[in-house]
Enzyme design. Structure first.
Site, PDB file in Angstrom:
ATOM      1  N   GLY A  25     154.145 -40.755  12.128  1.00  0.00           N
ATOM      2  CA  GLY A  25     153.574 -39.553  11.366  1.00  0.00           C
ATOM      3  C   GLY A  25     155.003 -38.596  12.147  1.00  0.00           C
ATOM      4  O   GLY A  25     155.362 -37.808  11.703  1.00  0.00           O
ATOM      5  N   GLY A  26     155.656 -39.056  12.828  1.00  0.00           N
ATOM      6  CA  GLY A  26     156.546 -38.509  12.923  1.00  0.00           C
ATOM      7  C   GLY A  26     158.217 -38.758  12.190  1.00  0.00           C
ATOM      8  O   GLY A  26     157.882 -39.337  11.390  1.00  0.00           O
ATOM      9  N   ARG A  34     149.299 -41.845  16.733  1.00  0.00           N
ATOM     10  CA  ARG A  34     148.793 -41.594  18.429  1.00  0.00           C
ATOM     11  C   ARG A  34     147.334 -42.564  17.944  1.00  0.00           C
ATOM     12  O   ARG A  34     146.564 -41.403  17.218  1.00  0.00           O
ATOM     13  CB  ARG A  34     149.762 -40.874  18.734  1.00  0.00           C
ATOM     14  CG  ARG A  34     149.218 -39.380  18.464  1.00  0.00           C
ATOM     15  CD  ARG A  34     149.667 -38.581  19.665  1.00  0.00           C
ATOM     16  NE  ARG A  34     150.129 -37.323  18.561  1.00  0.00           N
ATOM     17  CZ  ARG A  34     149.175 -36.417  18.014  1.00  0.00           C
ATOM     18  NH1 ARG A  34     146.836 -36.986  18.851  1.00  0.00           N
ATOM     19  NH2 ARG A  34     148.623 -35.629  17.216  1.00  0.00           N
ATOM     20  N   THR A  66     163.982 -43.823  22.181  1.00  0.00           N
ATOM     21  CA  THR A  66     165.424 -43.410  23.357  1.00  0.00           C
ATOM     22  C   THR A  66     164.703 -42.936  24.878  1.00  0.00           C
ATOM     23  O   THR A  66     163.474 -42.549  24.179  1.00  0.00           O
ATOM     24  CB  THR A  66     166.818 -43.189  22.947  1.00  0.00           C
ATOM     25  OG1 THR A  66     166.030 -41.616  22.244  1.00  0.00           O
ATOM     26  CG2 THR A  66     167.026 -43.232  21.745  1.00  0.00           C
ATOM     27  N   ALA A 108     168.420 -50.924  19.917  1.00  0.00           N
ATOM     28  CA  ALA A 108     169.426 -50.463  19.832  1.00  0.00           C
ATOM     29  C   ALA A 108     168.587 -48.911  19.708  1.00  0.00           C
ATOM     30  O   ALA A 108     168.759 -48.132  19.077  1.00  0.00           O
ATOM     31  CB  ALA A 108     170.124 -50.304  18.109  1.00  0.00           C
ATOM     32  N   ASN A 168     170.764 -46.879  19.048  1.00  0.00           N
ATOM     33  CA  ASN A 168     170.856 -46.088  17.347  1.00  0.00           C
ATOM     34  C   ASN A 168     171.426 -47.417  16.120  1.00  0.00           C
ATOM     35  O   ASN A 168     172.493 -48.502  16.368  1.00  0.00           O
ATOM     36  CB  ASN A 168     172.641 -45.456  17.310  1.00  0.00           C
ATOM     37  CG  ASN A 168     173.331 -44.420  15.896  1.00  0.00           C
ATOM     38  OD1 ASN A 168     172.655 -44.837  14.862  1.00  0.00           O
ATOM     39  ND2 ASN A 168     172.714 -43.732  16.175  1.00  0.00           N
ATOM     40  N   HIS A 199     172.442 -32.308  18.711  1.00  0.00           N
ATOM     41  CA  HIS A 199     170.884 -32.912  18.215  1.00  0.00           C
ATOM     42  C   HIS A 199     170.295 -31.519  17.630  1.00  0.00           C
ATOM     43  O   HIS A 199     170.460 -30.655  18.163  1.00  0.00           O
ATOM     44  CB  HIS A 199     170.469 -34.220  18.768  1.00  0.00           C
ATOM     45  CG  HIS A 199     171.145 -35.101  18.996  1.00  0.00           C
ATOM     46  ND1 HIS A 199     171.865 -36.259  19.675  1.00  0.00           N
ATOM     47  CD2 HIS A 199     170.545 -36.748  17.521  1.00  0.00           C
ATOM     48  CE1 HIS A 199     172.219 -37.272  19.370  1.00  0.00           C
ATOM     49  NE2 HIS A 199     171.741 -37.152  18.163  1.00  0.00           N
ATOM     50  N   HIS A 200     169.282 -32.306  17.121  1.00  0.00           N
ATOM     51  CA  HIS A 200     167.780 -30.878  15.706  1.00  0.00           C
ATOM     52  C   HIS A 200     166.719 -30.408  17.375  1.00  0.00           C
ATOM     53  O   HIS A 200     167.096 -30.872  19.383  1.00  0.00           O
ATOM     54  CB  HIS A 200     166.996 -31.660  15.239  1.00  0.00           C
ATOM     55  CG  HIS A 200     166.724 -32.879  15.700  1.00  0.00           C
ATOM     56  ND1 HIS A 200     165.515 -33.160  16.409  1.00  0.00           N
ATOM     57  CD2 HIS A 200     166.935 -34.009  16.205  1.00  0.00           C
ATOM     58  CE1 HIS A 200     165.010 -33.786  16.707  1.00  0.00           C
ATOM     59  NE2 HIS A 200     166.034 -35.541  16.500  1.00  0.00           N
ATOM     60  N   LYS A 208     164.675 -32.636  19.744  1.00  0.00           N
ATOM     61  CA  LYS A 208     165.007 -33.975  20.990  1.00  0.00           C
ATOM     62  C   LYS A 208     165.228 -33.200  21.980  1.00  0.00           C
ATOM     63  O   LYS A 208     165.078 -32.696  22.990  1.00  0.00           O
ATOM     64  CB  LYS A 208     166.090 -34.154  20.418  1.00  0.00           C
ATOM     65  CG  LYS A 208     167.058 -35.556  21.358  1.00  0.00           C
ATOM     66  CD  LYS A 208     168.449 -36.489  20.800  1.00  0.00           C
ATOM     67  CE  LYS A 208     168.868 -37.915  21.122  1.00  0.00           C
ATOM     68  NZ  LYS A 208     167.465 -38.260  20.987  1.00  0.00           N
TER      69      LYS A 208
HETATM   70  P1  NAD Z   1     158.382 -37.346  16.778  1.00  0.00           P
HETATM   71  O1  NAD Z   1     158.412 -37.094  17.584  1.00  0.00           O
HETATM   72  O2  NAD Z   1     158.968 -36.608  15.306  1.00  0.00           O
HETATM   73  O3  NAD Z   1     157.823 -39.028  16.453  1.00  0.00           O
HETATM   74  C1  NAD Z   1     156.608 -39.863  17.694  1.00  0.00           C
HETATM   75  C2  NAD Z   1     155.960 -40.131  16.140  1.00  0.00           C
HETATM   76  O4  NAD Z   1     155.046 -41.358  18.091  1.00  0.00           O
HETATM   77  C3  NAD Z   1     155.638 -38.999  16.663  1.00  0.00           C
HETATM   78  O5  NAD Z   1     154.290 -38.697  15.537  1.00  0.00           O
HETATM   79  C4  NAD Z   1     153.423 -39.165  17.966  1.00  0.00           C
HETATM   80  O6  NAD Z   1     153.160 -38.420  17.693  1.00  0.00           O
HETATM   81  C5  NAD Z   1     154.272 -40.959  17.743  1.00  0.00           C
HETATM   82  N1  NAD Z   1     153.416 -41.654  18.754  1.00  0.00           N
HETATM   83  C6  NAD Z   1     153.159 -40.865  20.132  1.00  0.00           C
HETATM   84  N2  NAD Z   1     152.276 -41.839  20.790  1.00  0.00           N
HETATM   85  C7  NAD Z   1     151.996 -42.503  19.748  1.00  0.00           C
HETATM   86  C8  NAD Z   1     151.331 -44.311  20.361  1.00  0.00           C
HETATM   87  N3  NAD Z   1     150.889 -44.319  20.636  1.00  0.00           N
HETATM   88  N4  NAD Z   1     151.121 -44.811  18.971  1.00  0.00           N
HETATM   89  C9  NAD Z   1     151.802 -44.095  17.855  1.00  0.00           C
HETATM   90  N5  NAD Z   1     152.352 -43.123  17.647  1.00  0.00           N
HETATM   91  C10 NAD Z   1     152.419 -42.549  18.425  1.00  0.00           C
HETATM   92  O7  NAD Z   1     160.659 -38.819  16.916  1.00  0.00           O
HETATM   93  P2  NAD Z   1     161.254 -38.783  16.676  1.00  0.00           P
HETATM   94  O8  NAD Z   1     162.330 -37.683  15.834  1.00  0.00           O
HETATM   95  O9  NAD Z   1     160.772 -39.831  15.242  1.00  0.00           O
HETATM   96  O10 NAD Z   1     162.136 -39.829  17.207  1.00  0.00           O
HETATM   97  C11 NAD Z   1     161.110 -41.123  17.641  1.00  0.00           C
HETATM   98  C12 NAD Z   1     162.093 -42.118  18.430  1.00  0.00           C
HETATM   99  O11 NAD Z   1     162.416 -42.665  18.565  1.00  0.00           O
HETATM  100  C13 NAD Z   1     162.565 -40.580  19.649  1.00  0.00           C
HETATM  101  O12 NAD Z   1     162.730 -41.832  21.217  1.00  0.00           O
HETATM  102  C14 NAD Z   1     164.150 -40.205  19.046  1.00  0.00           C
HETATM  103  O13 NAD Z   1     165.398 -40.355  20.434  1.00  0.00           O
HETATM  104  C15 NAD Z   1     164.240 -41.757  18.283  1.00  0.00           C
HETATM  105  N6  NAD Z   1     165.114 -42.219  17.734  1.00  0.00           N
HETATM  106  C16 NAD Z   1     166.332 -43.465  17.819  1.00  0.00           C
HETATM  107  C17 NAD Z   1     167.047 -43.632  16.526  1.00  0.00           C
HETATM  108  C18 NAD Z   1     167.750 -44.762  16.822  1.00  0.00           C
HETATM  109  O14 NAD Z   1     168.408 -45.136  15.406  1.00  0.00           O
HETATM  110  N7  NAD Z   1     167.692 -45.788  17.451  1.00  0.00           N
HETATM  111  C19 NAD Z   1     167.308 -42.533  15.612  1.00  0.00           C
HETATM  112  C20 NAD Z   1     166.580 -41.146  15.506  1.00  0.00           C
HETATM  113  C21 NAD Z   1     165.313 -41.121  16.567  1.00  0.00           C
END
Ligand code: NAD
Length: 269
Positions: free
Chosen positions: A11-12, A39, A102, A124, A126, A157-158, A161
């Site tokens: 959902g994220g 979640r 992260t 990773a 990123n 970032h947005h 974050k």
């Molecule tokens: P977001 O808040 O939009 O999404 C996170 C989602 O995880 C939410 O929908 C939340 O409800 C869900 N969640 C929480 N607990 C859960 C559970 N137990 N089971 C299933 N889902 C659950 O955040 P986002 O922008 O999608 O980013 C998520 C993470 O990824 C952050 O840590 C961000 O920094 C990281 N990120 C990493 C990269 C990369 O390339 N490594 C790129 C973008 C974002």
């Protein structure tokens, strides 16, 4: 045969981008979305995954636990404690896992990575090809410019974050520090205020900007007397990360247990 990929955090923001990337991968027969996890207790449970992600109805009902999911590799962009638990689940059940979350503290990172003793795990900060190329460019810049420059890292970032500096900024700092034989924990300076004193050469400075809908921007500057080198990456779509994570999932499937990163996937090491 296309590998079966489950996406948690569906959902994220990244969950939706991953749905789009997997739709593209399915068209080329490389990978397909086999489970969408949210979640526990989310109102999305039972809804059609494709409809929620805006990629078109696909008949896959959203679930809220890994036990209900059928997959070869899990892609996890959620939150640190969730990823630690999911990595342990994958290790216990012989499934590969790609982690993009992260914000792990050092202890959490060790805990999460311990799953790699039993299963292939790709972590990773990123997953974009461009940032991973930048890691190699940073190694070269640090090696050539060495101790003759001041090194500063700025990221934006947005507004949503939740961790700072970004995992990518920290990884960039680690690459530079390691190349120069410095310990990032000792030389990092996270923001400056007040009477800071003059800059010490071996420090690596970090500055964070948050606002609007910026997907992710990083600049590492090497300041010399008389010239300056800047290595910049700008992401304009989350698909850059999602496509990389899907590529990592396909690469990981069938590998030996171990800790891999995106530079392994791209053969950049
Ligand atoms: P977001 O808040 O939009 O999404 C996170 C989602 O995880 C939410 O929908 C939340 O409800 C869900 N969640 C929480 N607990 C859960 C559970 N137990 N089971 C299933 N889902 C659950 O955040 P986002 O922008 O999608 O980013 C998520 C993470 O990824 C952050 O840590 C961000 O920094 C990281 N990120 C990493 C990269 C990369 O390339 N490594 C790129 C973008 C974002």
């Amino acid at each position: 045969m296309a590998i079966k990929v489950a996406v948690t955090g569906f959902g994220g923001r990244m969950g939706r981008a991953l749905a789009e990337a997997l739709k593209l991968a399915q068209q080329s027969g490389k990978a397909q979305l086999s489970a969408a996890i949210v979640r526990p207790g989310s109102s999305l449970v039972g809804a059609d995954a494709g409809e929620v992600a805006g990629t078109g109805r696909n008949g896959l009902a959203i679930v809220d636990s890994l036990e209900q999911a059928d997959f070869d590799v899990l892609i996890d962009f959620t939150a640190p404690q969730v990823s630690i638990d999911n990595a342990a689940y994958c290790a216990a059940n012989g499934k590969g896992i790609v982690i993009g979350t992260t914000g792990f503290d050092p202890e959490q990172k060790v805990q999460m990575l311990s799953a790699a003793d039993k299963t292939p795990l790709c972590f990773a900060s990123n997953f974009s090809t461009g940032v991973n190329l930048c890691f190699n460019l940073l190694e070269t810049a640090a090696r050539v410019l060495g101790d003759e420059v001041d090194i500063e890292i700025v990221e934006a970032h947005h507004r949503h974050k939740v961790d700072a500096p970004s995992g990518t900024a920290l990884s960039m700092g680690e690459v530079v520090a390691e190349t120069l034989g410095r310990d990032l924990q000792k030389v990092a300076v996270y923001g400056r205020e007040g009477q800071t004193g003059a800059r010490e050469r071996e420090t690596i400075g970090f500055a964070t900007v948050r606002g609007g809908d910026v997907v992710g921007e990083h600049t590492v500057s090497f300041f010399a007397d008389g010239e300056r080198v800047e290595i910049t990456h700008k992401a304009s779509s989350r698909l850059a990360f999602a496509n990389g994570a899907v590529r990592a999932a396909a690469w990981l499937n069938g590998r030996a247990a171990g800790h891999y990163d995106m530079r392994d996937v791209l053969a950049l090491k």
